[in-house]
Design an enzyme around this catalytic site. Structure first.
Site, PDB file in Angstrom:
ATOM      1  CB  ALA A 184     120.915  27.426  31.505  1.00 23.08           C
ATOM      2  CE1 TYR A 222     113.614  11.819  22.860  1.00 21.24           C
ATOM      3  CE2 TYR A 222     115.569  10.912  24.058  1.00 21.24           C
ATOM      4  CZ  TYR A 222     114.610  10.664  23.118  1.00 21.24           C
ATOM      5  OH  TYR A 222     114.500   9.761  22.166  1.00 21.24           O
TER       6      TYR A 222
HETATM    7  P1  NAD Z   1     111.886   9.861  13.829  1.00 16.56           P
HETATM    8  O1  NAD Z   1     111.667  11.491  14.084  1.00 16.56           O
HETATM    9  O2  NAD Z   1     112.915   9.213  12.628  1.00 16.56           O
HETATM   10  O3  NAD Z   1     110.384   9.457  13.716  1.00 16.56           O
HETATM   11  C1  NAD Z   1     109.375   9.890  14.293  1.00 16.56           C
HETATM   12  C2  NAD Z   1     108.099   9.737  13.795  1.00 16.56           C
HETATM   13  O4  NAD Z   1     106.927  10.169  14.979  1.00 16.56           O
HETATM   14  C3  NAD Z   1     108.048  10.776  12.588  1.00 16.56           C
HETATM   15  O5  NAD Z   1     107.483  10.079  11.596  1.00 16.56           O
HETATM   16  C4  NAD Z   1     106.971  11.785  13.171  1.00 16.56           C
HETATM   17  O6  NAD Z   1     106.333  12.425  12.235  1.00 16.56           O
HETATM   18  C5  NAD Z   1     106.167  11.019  14.437  1.00 16.56           C
HETATM   19  N1  NAD Z   1     105.678  11.910  15.188  1.00 16.56           N
HETATM   20  C6  NAD Z   1     106.033  12.926  15.898  1.00 16.56           C
HETATM   21  N2  NAD Z   1     105.218  13.568  16.642  1.00 16.56           N
HETATM   22  C7  NAD Z   1     104.038  13.130  16.334  1.00 16.56           C
HETATM   23  C8  NAD Z   1     102.480  13.031  16.814  1.00 16.56           C
HETATM   24  N3  NAD Z   1     102.541  14.241  17.856  1.00 16.56           N
HETATM   25  N4  NAD Z   1     101.631  12.281  16.497  1.00 16.56           N
HETATM   26  C9  NAD Z   1     101.947  11.557  15.553  1.00 16.56           C
HETATM   27  N5  NAD Z   1     103.045  11.041  15.211  1.00 16.56           N
HETATM   28  C10 NAD Z   1     104.175  12.051  15.553  1.00 16.56           C
HETATM   29  O7  NAD Z   1     112.439   9.162  15.036  1.00 16.56           O
HETATM   30  P2  NAD Z   1     113.156   7.682  15.373  1.00 16.56           P
HETATM   31  O8  NAD Z   1     114.561   7.924  15.533  1.00 16.56           O
HETATM   32  O9  NAD Z   1     112.528   6.781  14.324  1.00 16.56           O
HETATM   33  O10 NAD Z   1     112.563   7.545  16.804  1.00 16.56           O
HETATM   34  C11 NAD Z   1     111.367   6.777  17.265  1.00 16.56           C
HETATM   35  C12 NAD Z   1     110.994   6.682  18.612  1.00 16.56           C
HETATM   36  O11 NAD Z   1     112.223   5.939  19.081  1.00 16.56           O
HETATM   37  C13 NAD Z   1     111.120   7.923  19.631  1.00 16.56           C
HETATM   38  O12 NAD Z   1     110.106   7.488  20.489  1.00 16.56           O
HETATM   39  C14 NAD Z   1     112.529   8.159  19.859  1.00 16.56           C
HETATM   40  O13 NAD Z   1     112.396   8.951  21.053  1.00 16.56           O
HETATM   41  C15 NAD Z   1     112.770   6.755  20.120  1.00 16.56           C
HETATM   42  N6  NAD Z   1     114.299   6.681  20.373  1.00 16.56           N
HETATM   43  C16 NAD Z   1     115.185   6.821  19.247  1.00 16.56           C
HETATM   44  C17 NAD Z   1     116.417   6.628  19.414  1.00 16.56           C
HETATM   45  C18 NAD Z   1     117.300   6.883  18.084  1.00 16.56           C
HETATM   46  O14 NAD Z   1     118.714   6.761  18.246  1.00 16.56           O
HETATM   47  N7  NAD Z   1     116.994   7.175  16.977  1.00 16.56           N
HETATM   48  C19 NAD Z   1     117.086   6.470  20.456  1.00 16.56           C
HETATM   49  C20 NAD Z   1     116.259   6.220  21.784  1.00 16.56           C
HETATM   50  C21 NAD Z   1     115.018   6.341  21.425  1.00 16.56           C
END
Ligand code: NAD
Length: 453
Positions: free
Chosen positions: A301, A356
């Site tokens: 929303a 997401y």
């Molecule tokens: P984080 O935010 O710590 O790291 C993500 C990294 O991706 C960052 O360094 C960021 O700069 C980079 N990034 C973002 N946009 C970008 C772009 N357009 N081009 C290049 N780099 C880019 O996140 P994380 O917790 O390490 O998560 C990593 C992956 O795991 C993600 O896809 C997230 O959705 C997935 N994930 C994480 C969790 C969790 O609990 N942490 C759970 C499920 C899924």
């Protein structure tokens, strides 16, 4: 990022207090360290029929080849490091009774951080109703047993397709992953494994030697740990992140003797730049890990178009476009390995994460479709799989409000959040040559979080 509650309930005065108050006491999980034994004690293989050479014997023989203490007869004194239950022969629901009761009798003797691994046949479209019932039954059984295990022990299953022997290389590689400390935070999961011509002789400590891997979003968090783990396993790694994260990215690249590529994965030429860099600096590209991801949580929303679009662009559309480019340009050397980050939110949905969850469910969709393309006759071969983390301790999850964060940690069977290395180990396994028979799968790394299946 750490979960200080796990440390508190496992040491000193607070440990005693937690015991007295009957508070949940999540275990300190055993994680992989080079040189440590594969399991914490002897391995018991159940499910065999005495006097007949069957699948249980084949599995036991393979385990002996890994220098494990393997037994096929239970006793009342051994503390088992792992119990492997071979259920591949069950054809009627009634057939499960004997191996299940044998497992029941041994569970109290499973060591802390022990393993239960079930090996069964994957349900197939040609199954009779009776066979389908027997095979599907294992699914609910395994997930329930995993929920009953304590002290860091986990339960996981290998579902072998009908065309693969139980001792084929990818089945054994999956069994080894589940038995090992590399799967510390994988719990209550079943992985479907098919036939493959994977080379069983690959070095188990450096399975990625000679391979070139690209990891996006590798300046911090899960991505940085994936890069470290792939490098540990022998790969040359290209780490990719946005220019704003350039300093941290360079530090990761230096640490692992890889190379850094500053790139926004949503750029139109992202695929071309990745390929150009990998070829120019390392001579090719074998493994691609789509890890870059962002959160822009809002109830639907209150959702604005920019919050919706940004999440879809980074988490989903960029993965799709880069993989399509690389496949179209024949960019992979041979036997590509593509591993994409999904999320348990994409499987079960999550309040406030409509954008997401769309992106992460979409990742599961393209993973299955790319897997079919890779495996099609005349296709390039190789595999595409997804890893779906639950709650992992990173900067991303540190931004979640405290109470929500605490709940997310404790609603898993392992009663804690995972570490980035847990996700990295799962990715390294899927990227390894031995996992050739694992294709189009979604492997959850979630400590058996109650979210979805
Ligand atoms: P984080 O935010 O710590 O790291 C993500 C990294 O991706 C960052 O360094 C960021 O700069 C980079 N990034 C973002 N946009 C970008 C772009 N357009 N081009 C290049 N780099 C880019 O996140 P994380 O917790 O390490 O998560 C990593 C992956 O795991 C993600 O896809 C997230 O959705 C997935 N994930 C994480 C969790 C969790 O609990 N942490 C759970 C499920 C899924």
């Amino acid at each position: 990022m750490t979960d200080s509650y796990v440390q508190a309930v496992n040491s000193g005065f607070t440990k005693t207090l937690a015991k007295k108050l009957g508070l949940p006491r999540p275990a300190v999980l055993r994680r992989y360290r080079a040189g440590d034994p594969l399991t914490v004690g002897p391995v018991l293989v159940l499910g065999g029929t005495p006097g007949v050479r069957d699948d249980a014997d084949r599995v036991a023989e393979a385990l002996l080849g890994w220098d494990l203490d393997v037994r096929q007869t239970p006793d009342d004194t051994t503390r088992w490091g792992a119990v492997v239950v071979v259920l591949s022969g069950i054809e009627r629901p009634e057939d499960a009774s004997a191996p299940v009761m044998a497992l029941s009798a041994t569970l109290r003797r499973l060591a802390p951080n022990g393993r239960v691994v079930m090996i069964s046949r994957a349900p197939a479209e040609t199954d009779s109703p009776e066979l389908a019932a027997a095979r599907e039954g294992v699914d609910g059984f395994l997930r329930s047993v995993a929920k009953e295990l304590r002290y860091g022990a986990t339960g996981n299953g290998v579902q072998v397709t009908d065309d693969a022997p139980v001792d084929s290389p990818s089945v054994l590689a999956t069994l080894r992953f589940f038995l090992s400390a590399r799967s510390a935070f994988v719990d209550g999961q079943l992985l479907r494994v098919g036939a493959s011509d994977a080379d069983p002789a690959v070095d188990v400590d450096r399975p990625l030697a000679g391979k070139v891997a690209v990891v996006t979003g590798a300046a911090r968090g899960i991505g940085a740990q994936v890069a470290r783990t792939l490098a540990r396993d022998g790969a040359k790694v290209v780490v990719v992140d946005v220019p704003a994260a350039g300093e941290a990215l360079a530090a990761v690249a230096n640490e692992i003797r890889g190379t850094a590529l500053q790139l926004d994965v949503t750029a139109d030429d992202a695929g071309a730049r990745i390929l150009e860099h990998a070829r120019a600096r390392h001579g090719g590209l074998d493994v691609l890990v789509h890890n870059a991801g962002i959160l822009r949580d809002k109830l639907l929303a209150n959702m604005s178009p920019d919050k919706w679009d940004a999440v879809i662009a980074v988490n989903l559309a960029a993965q799709l476009r880069i993989t399509e480019y690389l496949l179209g340009a024949n960019g992979f050397s041979s036997e590509p390995r593509i591993v994409s980050l999904a999320s348990t939110s994409g499987i079960a949905g999550n309040r406030g994460q409509a954008n997401y969850a769309f992106s992460k469910a979409g990742v599961i969709g393209h993973t299955r479709a790319f897997a079919r393309l890779l495996a099609a006759p005349g296709g390039p071969g190789g595999t595409a799989n997804a890893v779906a983390p639950g709650f992992i301790e990173t900067d991303m999850t540190a931004s979640i409000p405290f109470v929500q964060r605490e709940v997310a940690r404790r609603v898993a069977s392992l009663q804690q959040g995972g570490q980035p290395v847990d996700v990295a180990e799962a990715i390294a396994f899927l990227a390894s040559p031995a996992a050739a028979g694992v294709n189009g799968q979604v492997l959850r790394v979630c400590g058996q979080n109650v979210v979805g299946r």
